[in-house]
Scaffold this motif. Structure first.
Motif, mmCIF file in Angstrom:
data_model
loop_
_atom_site.group_PDB
_atom_site.id
_atom_site.type_symbol
_atom_site.label_atom_id
_atom_site.label_comp_id
_atom_site.label_asym_id
_atom_site.label_seq_id
_atom_site.Cartn_x
_atom_site.Cartn_y
_atom_site.Cartn_z
ATOM 1 N N GLY A 164 0.829 -1.377 0.153
ATOM 2 C CA GLY A 164 -0.031 0.035 -0.048
ATOM 3 C C GLY A 164 0.845 1.304 -0.024
ATOM 4 N N CYS A 165 2.354 0.974 0.126
ATOM 5 C CA CYS A 165 3.196 2.155 0.091
ATOM 6 C C CYS A 165 3.495 2.682 -1.237
ATOM 7 C CB CYS A 165 4.231 2.123 1.209
ATOM 8 S SG CYS A 165 4.223 1.879 2.879
ATOM 9 N N ASN A 166 2.772 3.336 -1.756
ATOM 10 C CA ASN A 166 3.125 3.496 -3.316
ATOM 11 C C ASN A 166 3.185 5.173 -3.534
ATOM 12 O OD1 ASN A 166 3.444 3.826 -6.058
ATOM 13 N ND2 ASN A 166 1.322 2.882 -6.572
ATOM 14 N N SER A 167 4.392 5.689 -3.778
ATOM 15 C CA SER A 167 4.657 7.138 -3.863
ATOM 16 C C SER A 167 4.031 7.668 -5.137
ATOM 17 C CB SER A 167 5.881 7.208 -3.805
ATOM 18 O OG SER A 167 6.743 6.749 -4.966
ATOM 19 N N GLN A 168 3.620 6.932 -6.164
ATOM 20 C CA GLN A 168 2.829 7.756 -7.241
ATOM 21 C C GLN A 168 1.781 8.364 -6.843
ATOM 22 O OE1 GLN A 168 2.414 4.482 -9.806
ATOM 23 N NE2 GLN A 168 4.681 4.288 -10.618
ATOM 24 N N GLY A 169 1.373 9.601 -7.444
ATOM 25 C CA GLY A 169 0.093 10.231 -7.026
ATOM 26 C C GLY A 169 0.147 11.121 -5.685
ATOM 27 N N THR A 170 1.188 10.885 -5.027
ATOM 28 C CA THR A 170 1.251 11.513 -3.392
ATOM 29 C C THR A 170 1.287 13.111 -3.982
ATOM 30 O OG1 THR A 170 2.493 9.724 -2.600
ATOM 31 C CG2 THR A 170 2.450 11.771 -1.593
ATOM 32 N N ASN A 171 0.516 13.797 -3.360
ATOM 33 C CA ASN A 171 0.484 15.235 -3.225
ATOM 34 C C ASN A 171 1.194 15.918 -2.058
ATOM 35 O OD1 ASN A 171 -0.299 17.863 -3.547
ATOM 36 N ND2 ASN A 171 -2.537 17.606 -3.367
ATOM 37 N N PHE A 172 2.275 16.175 -2.383
ATOM 38 C CA PHE A 172 3.258 16.777 -1.439
ATOM 39 C C PHE A 172 2.792 18.410 -0.875
ATOM 40 C CE2 PHE A 172 6.100 13.395 -3.079
ATOM 41 C CZ PHE A 172 6.265 12.870 -1.856
ATOM 42 N N GLU A 173 1.811 18.802 -1.495
ATOM 43 C CA GLU A 173 1.363 20.167 -1.118
ATOM 44 C C GLU A 173 0.783 20.107 0.162
ATOM 45 O OE1 GLU A 173 -0.989 21.702 -4.430
ATOM 46 O OE2 GLU A 173 0.713 21.922 -5.705
ATOM 47 N N ASN A 174 0.188 18.961 0.582
ATOM 48 C CA ASN A 174 -0.466 18.866 1.715
ATOM 49 C C ASN A 174 0.479 18.535 3.074
ATOM 50 O OD1 ASN A 174 -2.917 18.836 0.449
ATOM 51 N ND2 ASN A 174 -2.775 16.707 0.337
ATOM 52 N N TYR A 175 1.835 18.575 2.738
ATOM 53 C CA TYR A 175 2.670 18.345 3.780
ATOM 54 C C TYR A 175 3.547 19.499 4.077
ATOM 55 C CZ TYR A 175 1.317 13.410 3.065
ATOM 56 O OH TYR A 175 0.911 12.108 2.976
ATOM 57 N N PRO A 176 3.589 19.903 5.444
ATOM 58 C CA PRO A 176 4.460 21.004 5.722
ATOM 59 C C PRO A 176 6.087 20.870 5.353
ATOM 60 C CG PRO A 176 4.229 19.885 7.774
ATOM 61 C CD PRO A 176 3.611 19.209 6.599
ATOM 62 N N SER A 177 6.679 21.743 4.947
ATOM 63 C CA SER A 177 8.036 21.709 4.432
ATOM 64 C C SER A 177 8.964 21.893 5.829
ATOM 65 C CB SER A 177 8.485 23.078 3.731
ATOM 66 O OG SER A 177 9.832 23.157 3.512
ATOM 67 N N VAL A 178 9.930 21.055 5.817
ATOM 68 C CA VAL A 178 10.695 20.893 7.062
ATOM 69 C C VAL A 178 12.074 21.276 6.761
ATOM 70 C CG1 VAL A 178 9.606 18.988 8.149
ATOM 71 C CG2 VAL A 178 11.317 18.532 6.426
ATOM 72 N N TYR A 179 12.397 21.788 5.519
ATOM 73 C CA TYR A 179 13.620 22.515 4.834
ATOM 74 C C TYR A 179 13.679 23.762 5.076
ATOM 75 C CZ TYR A 179 13.742 17.937 3.238
ATOM 76 O OH TYR A 179 13.382 16.413 3.210
ATOM 77 N N GLY A 180 14.952 24.533 5.349
ATOM 78 C CA GLY A 180 15.032 25.893 5.327
ATOM 79 C C GLY A 180 14.766 26.488 6.862
ATOM 80 N N GLN A 181 14.826 27.585 7.065
ATOM 81 C CA GLN A 181 14.691 28.380 8.204
ATOM 82 C C GLN A 181 13.443 29.125 8.128
ATOM 83 O OE1 GLN A 181 17.794 30.012 9.970
ATOM 84 N NE2 GLN A 181 16.867 30.822 11.730
ATOM 85 N N LYS A 182 12.638 28.593 9.179
ATOM 86 C CA LYS A 182 11.177 29.373 9.405
ATOM 87 C C LYS A 182 11.367 30.793 10.133
ATOM 88 C CE LYS A 182 9.191 25.930 7.584
ATOM 89 N NZ LYS A 182 8.724 26.068 6.317
ATOM 90 N N PRO A 183 10.680 31.864 9.723
ATOM 91 C CA PRO A 183 10.641 33.058 10.430
ATOM 92 C C PRO A 183 10.382 32.883 11.937
ATOM 93 C CG PRO A 183 8.821 32.790 9.077
ATOM 94 C CD PRO A 183 9.623 31.694 8.727
ATOM 95 N N ALA A 184 10.973 33.938 12.774
ATOM 96 C CA ALA A 184 10.811 33.633 14.026
ATOM 97 C C ALA A 184 9.277 34.262 14.438
ATOM 98 C CB ALA A 184 11.729 34.184 14.810
ATOM 99 N N ALA A 185 8.662 33.923 15.586
ATOM 100 C CA ALA A 185 7.172 34.483 15.864
ATOM 101 C C ALA A 185 7.519 35.992 16.306
ATOM 102 C CB ALA A 185 6.675 33.747 16.984
ATOM 103 N N THR A 186 9.038 36.158 16.972
ATOM 104 C CA THR A 186 9.003 37.560 17.806
ATOM 105 C C THR A 186 10.437 37.908 17.479
ATOM 106 O OG1 THR A 186 8.656 38.990 19.494
ATOM 107 C CG2 THR A 186 9.289 36.697 19.943
ATOM 108 N N THR A 187 11.120 38.980 17.652
ATOM 109 C CA THR A 187 12.467 39.280 17.301
ATOM 110 C C THR A 187 13.317 38.644 18.765
ATOM 111 O OG1 THR A 187 11.891 41.481 18.418
ATOM 112 C CG2 THR A 187 11.807 41.379 16.191
ATOM 113 N N GLN A 188 14.357 38.376 18.237
ATOM 114 C CA GLN A 188 14.998 37.996 19.416
ATOM 115 C C GLN A 188 15.856 39.083 20.067
ATOM 116 O OE1 GLN A 188 18.078 35.114 17.899
ATOM 117 N NE2 GLN A 188 19.259 34.912 19.776
ATOM 118 N N MET A 189 16.281 38.646 21.521
ATOM 119 C CA MET A 189 16.981 39.810 22.229
ATOM 120 C C MET A 189 18.434 40.001 21.529
ATOM 121 S SD MET A 189 18.456 39.300 26.203
ATOM 122 C CE MET A 189 16.685 38.938 26.806
#
Length: 102
Positions: A24-49
């Protein structure tokens, strides 16, 4: 002898379940737009001290401790200032969360 037969049966059943699961683990047709990206740096919610703010806070705390040690301030005044700083520390997280949510 009977126990060995049961173990083999369990092994076969587990193998069939595993094969069915893997089939059942078939990678064909998987829609990766529904998954969050774990690559790169995300912006901070607030500024750092900043380094300047950290140094300023460290200096304030060091001077308060030195004043207490030298007797320049009373124990009551030291406890009042310490209580004030602890209240700020406890409330800071909640205040920042409210700021982020708004």
């Amino acid at each position: 002898m009977l126990a060995v037969g049961k173990q083999r049966s369990i092994t076969w059943v587990a193998g069939i379940v595993l094969l069915g699961t893997l089939a059942g683990c078939n990678s064909q047709g998987t829609n990766f737009e529904n998954y969050p990206s774990v690559y790169g740096q995300k912006p901070a919610a607030t500024t750092q001290m900043t380094n300047e703010e950290a140094a300023n806070m460290q200096a304030r705390l060091a001077s308060l401790g030195a004043a207490r040690k030298s007797g320049a301030i009373s124990e009551a005044e030291y406890q009042r200032r310490l209580k004030e700083m602890r209240a700020l520390a406890e409330q800071h997280g909640a205040d920042t969360l409210k700021e982020i949510q708004n």
